[in-house]
Design a protein around this motif. Structure first.
Motif, PDB file in Angstrom:
ATOM      1  N   UNK A  66       0.846  -1.197   0.000  1.00 31.88           N
ATOM      2  CA  UNK A  66       0.000   0.000   0.000  1.00 31.88           C
ATOM      3  C   UNK A  66       0.874   1.236   0.000  1.00 31.88           C
ATOM      4  N   UNK A  67       0.830   2.015  -1.081  1.00 32.53           N
ATOM      5  CA  UNK A  67       1.689   3.198  -1.191  1.00 32.53           C
ATOM      6  C   UNK A  67       0.923   4.482  -0.965  1.00 32.53           C
ATOM      7  N   UNK A  68      -0.004   4.453  -0.013  1.00 38.42           N
ATOM      8  CA  UNK A  68      -0.720   5.673   0.384  1.00 38.42           C
ATOM      9  C   UNK A  68       0.012   6.338   1.543  1.00 38.42           C
ATOM     10  N   UNK A  69      -0.682   7.316   2.130  1.00 34.04           N
ATOM     11  CA  UNK A  69      -0.113   8.090   3.240  1.00 34.04           C
ATOM     12  C   UNK A  69       0.415   7.190   4.356  1.00 34.04           C
ATOM     13  N   UNK A  70      -0.422   6.266   4.793  1.00 34.38           N
ATOM     14  CA  UNK A  70      -0.070   5.407   5.922  1.00 34.38           C
ATOM     15  C   UNK A  70       1.095   4.484   5.558  1.00 34.38           C
ATOM     16  N   UNK A  71       1.063   3.929   4.359  1.00 35.30           N
ATOM     17  CA  UNK A  71       2.104   3.009   3.916  1.00 35.30           C
ATOM     18  C   UNK A  71       3.465   3.692   3.875  1.00 35.30           C
ATOM     19  N   UNK A  72       3.495   4.920   3.370  1.00 26.65           N
ATOM     20  CA  UNK A  72       4.777   5.625   3.258  1.00 26.65           C
ATOM     21  C   UNK A  72       5.318   5.996   4.637  1.00 26.65           C
ATOM     22  N   UNK A  73       4.396   6.330   5.557  1.00 26.07           N
ATOM     23  CA  UNK A  73       4.861   6.642   6.915  1.00 26.07           C
ATOM     24  C   UNK A  73       5.391   5.381   7.594  1.00 26.07           C
ATOM     25  N   UNK A  74       4.735   4.247   7.366  1.00 27.09           N
ATOM     26  CA  UNK A  74       5.226   2.982   7.927  1.00 27.09           C
ATOM     27  C   UNK A  74       6.595   2.647   7.330  1.00 27.09           C
ATOM     28  N   UNK A  75       6.710   2.792   6.001  1.00 29.74           N
ATOM     29  CA  UNK A  75       7.958   2.450   5.314  1.00 29.74           C
ATOM     30  C   UNK A  75       9.104   3.325   5.816  1.00 29.74           C
ATOM     31  N   UNK A  76       8.841   4.614   5.946  1.00 31.37           N
ATOM     32  CA  UNK A  76       9.861   5.531   6.429  1.00 31.37           C
ATOM     33  C   UNK A  76      10.314   5.150   7.844  1.00 31.37           C
ATOM     34  N   UNK A  77       9.336   4.817   8.701  1.00 34.95           N
ATOM     35  CA  UNK A  77       9.661   4.438  10.082  1.00 34.95           C
ATOM     36  C   UNK A  77      10.520   3.184  10.117  1.00 34.95           C
ATOM     37  N   UNK A  78      10.164   2.193   9.325  1.00 36.62           N
ATOM     38  CA  UNK A  78      10.910   0.926   9.326  1.00 36.62           C
ATOM     39  C   UNK A  78      12.323   1.121   8.767  1.00 36.62           C
ATOM     40  N   UNK A  79      12.417   1.993   7.763  1.00 36.57           N
ATOM     41  CA  UNK A  79      13.737   2.335   7.215  1.00 36.57           C
ATOM     42  C   UNK A  79      14.595   2.979   8.302  1.00 36.57           C
ATOM     43  N   UNK A  80      13.988   3.917   9.024  1.00 32.70           N
ATOM     44  CA  UNK A  80      14.718   4.593  10.115  1.00 32.70           C
ATOM     45  C   UNK A  80      15.132   3.602  11.206  1.00 32.70           C
ATOM     46  N   UNK A  81      14.376   2.491  11.326  1.00 31.15           N
ATOM     47  CA  UNK A  81      14.733   1.464  12.319  1.00 31.15           C
ATOM     48  C   UNK A  81      15.744   0.470  11.751  1.00 31.15           C
ATOM     49  N   UNK A  82      16.250   0.736  10.541  1.00 28.74           N
ATOM     50  CA  UNK A  82      17.344  -0.073  10.002  1.00 28.74           C
ATOM     51  C   UNK A  82      16.913  -1.215   9.098  1.00 28.74           C
ATOM     52  N   UNK A  83      15.630  -1.271   8.742  1.00 34.17           N
ATOM     53  CA  UNK A  83      15.206  -2.365   7.862  1.00 34.17           C
ATOM     54  C   UNK A  83      15.389  -1.980   6.394  1.00 34.17           C
TER      55      UNK A  83
END
Ligand SMILES: Cc1cc2nc3c(=O)[nH]c(=O)nc-3n(C[C@H](O)[C@H](O)[C@H](O)COP(=O)(O)OP(=O)(O)OC[C@H]3O[C@@H](n4cnc5c(N)ncnc54)[C@H](O)[C@@H]3O)c2cc1C
Length: 418
Positions: free
Chosen positions: A164-181
């Motif tokens: 899901x590349x909507x608002x919520x998906x991008x915020x989740x993706x950004x957070x997980x990236x920041x957590x090193x994934x």
């Protein structure tokens, strides 16, 4: 309905009883508005399915990204409820409403009678029912528990897939990236945030997020999720697949109406309410993502705050307000990415676009006009005029006199006000 034991506050109180189902953003905003208008009017009991006080759900994204803690996002602590004489049953969802007897029954067996009932059960994440969707490691992004699960996965695993590349998906993706994934966002449409952005702005956004390390698979339809004890891969309709130790589904939400439906309240896509937020049962009000008002359902807090004001006024007996739908605006909460979208960003055959592109500065602005009114705006890279454009949209301001400089912003159009 059997009554195993009645709650403490059902004693011989002279005050009418207000029972609130849901301890989320809409419910507690309504209660706060009610306390401002009529603090002593009701004995208030709140049931919440989640085992916490009320928190700011919007800020789960910064919690996931490591910018805030759970304590930072708490709105109403258990002490707040005590201070206002409100009985809170946290972690105890209401399972049945008997509208004839006017009583609710919670999972624990507690039954509480009501004179007025407020339903604010929010939404449920939509989990795409592909094979493997129920494997451990496949989750949604809706509550504190989901965030805990994501943080735990980030400590132990490497590959995250966000569907899901909507608002919520991008915020989740950004957070997980920041957590090193290592994060791949899978989106069924050809451009990101297609509910809020036009394609040029979506392309700029994709570029900026790729530069930070996110990967994207657009026009990708998920066919299955596989794994043994835990998710291991996501498979697509074209036969390809990618590794996944965590799958976060952010493919939309559905209004949470099961309880209302089983109580016989009139529901369509959501619980149908009138302009006073009353359901078809005059003793029952509903607010938030679980409601449908004139065919519309809701997924942002701005309209919900207005619903809370109107419902509270009617619950307080000062029922002169009517709920009126307004244009909404959204912002992506990813630090360093400035994006703002408001109103009707698509337009139609009768609308006109004013566009400003400055690729070197990474700025894109598109304003959508109908006649002499602004009806929508998409801003990328420079969003400082977003709230002003939003105000022009909401006030239906006649912009004919400033049309030629509108795209340059408030400072040029109204130097004194900016
Ligand atoms: C990560 C994230 C980021 C977001 N960012 C933004 C943003 O930037 N801007 C914006 O405007 N909106 C944003 N939203 C959306 C916003 O949070 C929602 O619109 C808002 O929370 C809806 O409020 P609500 O009270 O209707 O639902 P909720 O806040 O979900 O509250 C409903 C509550 O009811 C409880 N419940 C359900 N059934 C029962 C039952 N039977 N008994 C007792 N309790 C029950 C649920 O557990 C839940 O706690 C975001 C949402 C998420 C998840």
């Amino acid at each position: 309905m059997s009554t195993p034991h009645a709650a403490a506050n059902t004693s011989a109180s002279a005050r009418p009883s207000l029972v609130v189902v849901g301890n989320g953003m809409a419910a507690m905003r309504t209660v706060e508005e009610l306390l401002k208008l009529a603090p002593e009017l009701y004995d208030i009991t709140v049931f919440g399915a989640e085992p916490h006080g009320n928190y700011n759900r919007i800020l789960l994204s910064p919690v996931l990204a490591g910018d805030k803690s759970i304590d930072d996002i708490m709105l109403n602590t258990p002490q707040w409820y005590t201070r206002h004489g409100i009985t809170l049953h946290a972690g105890d969802p209401v399972e049945a409403i008997d509208r004839k007897q006017r009583v609710v029954r919670a999972r624990s067996g507690i039954c509480v009678p009501y004179d007025r009932l407020l339903l604010a059960t929010g939404s449920k994440p939509f989990i795409i029912p592909v094979p493997g969707h129920d494997l451990p490691g496949v989750i949604a992004f809706r509550d504190i528990q989901d965030v805990h699960q994501m943080l735990e996965a980030a400590r132990q695993h490497r590959h995250a897939v966000v569907i899901g590349g909507g608002l919520l998906g991008l915020e989740a993706a950004n957070g997980l990236l920041r957590q090193g994934m290592q994060v791949t966002v899978v989106h069924v449409a050809g451009s990101l945030m297609n509910q809020q952005l036009d394609q040029p702005a979506a392309a700029l956004l994709k570029q900026a997020l790729e530069a930070r390390g996110l990967r994207f698979l657009l026009n990708a339809e998920t066919a299955a999720i596989s794994g043994e004890a835990r998710v291991q891969a996501v498979h697509f309709k074209d036969g390809s697949s990618i590794p996944a130790d965590l799958v976060v589904m952010t493919a939309g939400v559905r209004p949470n109406i099961q309880l209302a439906q089983s109580a016989g309240l009139h529901c369509e896509r959501a619980i149908v309410v009138d302009d006073t937020l009353q359901t078809y049962d005059p003793r029952v009000y509903a607010v938030g993502e679980c409601v449908q008002h004139r065919r519309a359902t809701f997924g942002l807090v701005a309209p919900i705050w207005e619903q809370a004001r109107v419902a509270a006024a009617h619950l307080a007996g000062a029922g002169h307000r009517r709920y009126v739908q307004q244009a909404t605006a959204t912002k992506l909460k990813v630090t360093g990415v400035d994006l703002y979208s408001a109103g009707d960003f698509i337009g139609d055959a009768e609308s006109e676009d004013l566009v400003l592109r400055d690729p070197r500065r990474g700025v894109y602005k598109r304003l959508i006009l109908k006649g002499s009114q602004l009806i929508g705006a998409v801003l990328y890279g420079d969003v400082k005029d977003g709230p002003w454009y939003f105000e022009l949209i909401q006030q239906r301001t006649d912009i004919a006199a400033i049309r030629h400089k509108l795209v340059f912003g408030q400072a040029l159009c109204m130097p004194a006000a900016a």
